[in-house]
Design a protein around this motif. Structure first.
Motif, PDB file in Angstrom:
ATOM      1  N   ALA B 158       0.833  -1.204   0.000  1.00  0.00           N
ATOM      2  CA  ALA B 158       0.000   0.000   0.000  1.00  0.00           C
ATOM      3  C   ALA B 158       0.871   1.260   0.000  1.00  0.00           C
ATOM      4  O   ALA B 158       0.578   2.233  -0.702  1.00  0.00           O
ATOM      5  CB  ALA B 158      -0.929  -0.002   1.201  1.00  0.00           C
ATOM      6  N   ALA B 161       2.545   1.703  -3.432  1.00  0.00           N
ATOM      7  CA  ALA B 161       1.628   2.036  -4.528  1.00  0.00           C
ATOM      8  C   ALA B 161       1.491   3.539  -4.740  1.00  0.00           C
ATOM      9  O   ALA B 161       1.021   3.965  -5.795  1.00  0.00           O
ATOM     10  CB  ALA B 161       0.257   1.412  -4.267  1.00  0.00           C
ATOM     11  N   ARG B 163       3.607   5.459  -5.531  1.00  0.00           N
ATOM     12  CA  ARG B 163       4.411   5.840  -6.699  1.00  0.00           C
ATOM     13  C   ARG B 163       3.559   5.957  -7.950  1.00  0.00           C
ATOM     14  O   ARG B 163       3.938   6.638  -8.905  1.00  0.00           O
ATOM     15  CB  ARG B 163       5.520   4.809  -6.943  1.00  0.00           C
ATOM     16  N   HIS B 164       2.432   5.295  -7.976  1.00  0.00           N
ATOM     17  CA  HIS B 164       1.601   5.281  -9.182  1.00  0.00           C
ATOM     18  C   HIS B 164       0.736   6.516  -9.325  1.00  0.00           C
ATOM     19  O   HIS B 164       0.246   6.794 -10.415  1.00  0.00           O
ATOM     20  CB  HIS B 164       0.710   4.038  -9.196  1.00  0.00           C
ATOM     21  N   TRP B 165       0.512   7.217  -8.248  1.00  0.00           N
ATOM     22  CA  TRP B 165      -0.431   8.339  -8.349  1.00  0.00           C
ATOM     23  C   TRP B 165       0.054   9.630  -7.689  1.00  0.00           C
ATOM     24  O   TRP B 165      -0.568  10.667  -7.879  1.00  0.00           O
ATOM     25  CB  TRP B 165      -1.803   7.951  -7.794  1.00  0.00           C
ATOM     26  N   LEU B 172      -2.029  17.731  -2.612  1.00  0.00           N
ATOM     27  CA  LEU B 172      -1.525  17.392  -1.283  1.00  0.00           C
ATOM     28  C   LEU B 172      -0.004  17.247  -1.312  1.00  0.00           C
ATOM     29  O   LEU B 172       0.560  16.744  -2.287  1.00  0.00           O
ATOM     30  CB  LEU B 172      -2.157  16.087  -0.802  1.00  0.00           C
ATOM     31  N   ILE B 177       0.351  13.376   2.476  1.00  0.00           N
ATOM     32  CA  ILE B 177      -0.035  12.053   1.982  1.00  0.00           C
ATOM     33  C   ILE B 177       0.558  10.959   2.857  1.00  0.00           C
ATOM     34  O   ILE B 177      -0.133  10.013   3.260  1.00  0.00           O
ATOM     35  CB  ILE B 177       0.409  11.887   0.510  1.00  0.00           C
TER      36      ILE B 177
END
Lengths: 192, 192
Positions: B158, B161, B163-165, B172, B177
């Motif tokens: 989690a 991940a 890195r993908h968005w 933010l 985040i």
DNA sequence: GTCTATATAATGATAGAC
DNA sequence: GTCTATCATTATATAGAC
């Protein structure tokens, strides 16, 4: 399924290799090898080209996600329960179609236009269903008031990440994993 | 850093392209282009080959994760707090080095042996630090008794991940985040 | 250190025999 | 529908001039 056409066989082999080695590292000769064909040339009697395989696999995966979402229980459930059911359905598609999921999540970027944009639109449409479910949960007060955009990204990417480590014959079943992950994610979103 | 060597410039461009297009889709000419060189040949005055770039980037990323982990606050903290600090440190490495993270998480698989095995050993060693932190939290009772293997996979994947968005200039900040994701993940693991 | 030219290998795709 | 042979392209990497 018991008598797959040659094209279905090609797609099945391509899917597996795209996951194992990646789309670019998979040659048409590799795919032919997987079907005990002697050279890549024979494949072109069944398909137009390599990218057609990629697009078909990506879109079939998208179909599976939409279908699972629509088949998930909804009647008489709270917002939180609907979200839970959608999450379980989503993760079971991944675990049941690991190779297709690899294409859906990772290899799609090698699609050329317009396949690429069309695919991304479908994926965005699907993902927005989760954002709505999460917003509903916040509205009903079942979920803590939070940044629903961030919560959605978190939930989706955490679910999707199971493709990286789930093993079909591993210690835990797909159902067990889906339930535990969904539980942990929802506990992280709940009002407390 | 103000006066990067040519090799450092090459690595920086390679890192960016490996994330944007993937390792295999990035040619030596692409990298040379990014440095305003006229052909891929000039690169070989500075490096031995393409795979050396991949290995160097992957291992530098691993260095960053280890360093951040060792620099995270530990003194006088509970097991849960130590885990939280390690998670924050981990996610801030990702957000600060998005391109290197893409290599570390995705492109490493194009490493040949023995670089590949050596890299995976380092990554496993790093990840096991998180498993220990989670096991400690279960032992102290701060975290719910759970499958620590599954919990570790969930927490790591989690976090990774993002890195993908994550977008460096997005709505933010990286700190925001990291804090929210760490909070949601830990709330999902806590005894309740 | 960078340039141009090139050696060598592999790729996606096509043509034509069977 | 599959085979063999092949074309055109692109890739990594090298050689030698400057």
């Amino acid at each position: 399924m018991n008598h797959p056409t040659r094209k279905e066989q090609i797609l099945a082999v391509a899917e597996t290799l795209f996951r194992e080695k990646g789309y670019l590292a998979t040659s048409m000769r590799d795919i032919a090898d997987g079907l005990n064909m002697k050279g890549g040339g024979s494949l072109y009697a069944h398909i137009k080209g390599k990218e057609e395989l990629l697009a078909h696999i990506a879109n079939t995966a998208a179909d599976a996600f939409f279908a699972a979402h629509e088949s998930a229980p909804q009647q008489g459930l709270s917002a939180l329960e609907k979200l839970y059911e959608a999450m379980i359905a989503h993760m079971l598609v991944i675990t049941a179609h690991l190779s297709a999921a690899a294409v859906y999540f990772d290899e799609w970027r090698h699609l050329g236009e317009p396949s690429r944009s069309a695919f991304l639109e479908r994926r965005d449409a699907y993902e927005s269903k989760f954002r709505i479910l999460i917003k509903n949960g916040i509205t009903t007060g079942e979920l803590a008031p939070a940044d629903d955009r961030l919560a959605t990204l978190h939930v989706l990417s955490a679910m999707n990440a199971i493709r990286h480590w789930y093993k079909p014959n591993g210690r835990l079943s797909a159902d067990q994993i889906a339930e535990v992950i969904a539980g942990m994610l929802l506990d992280g979103l709940k009002r407390r």
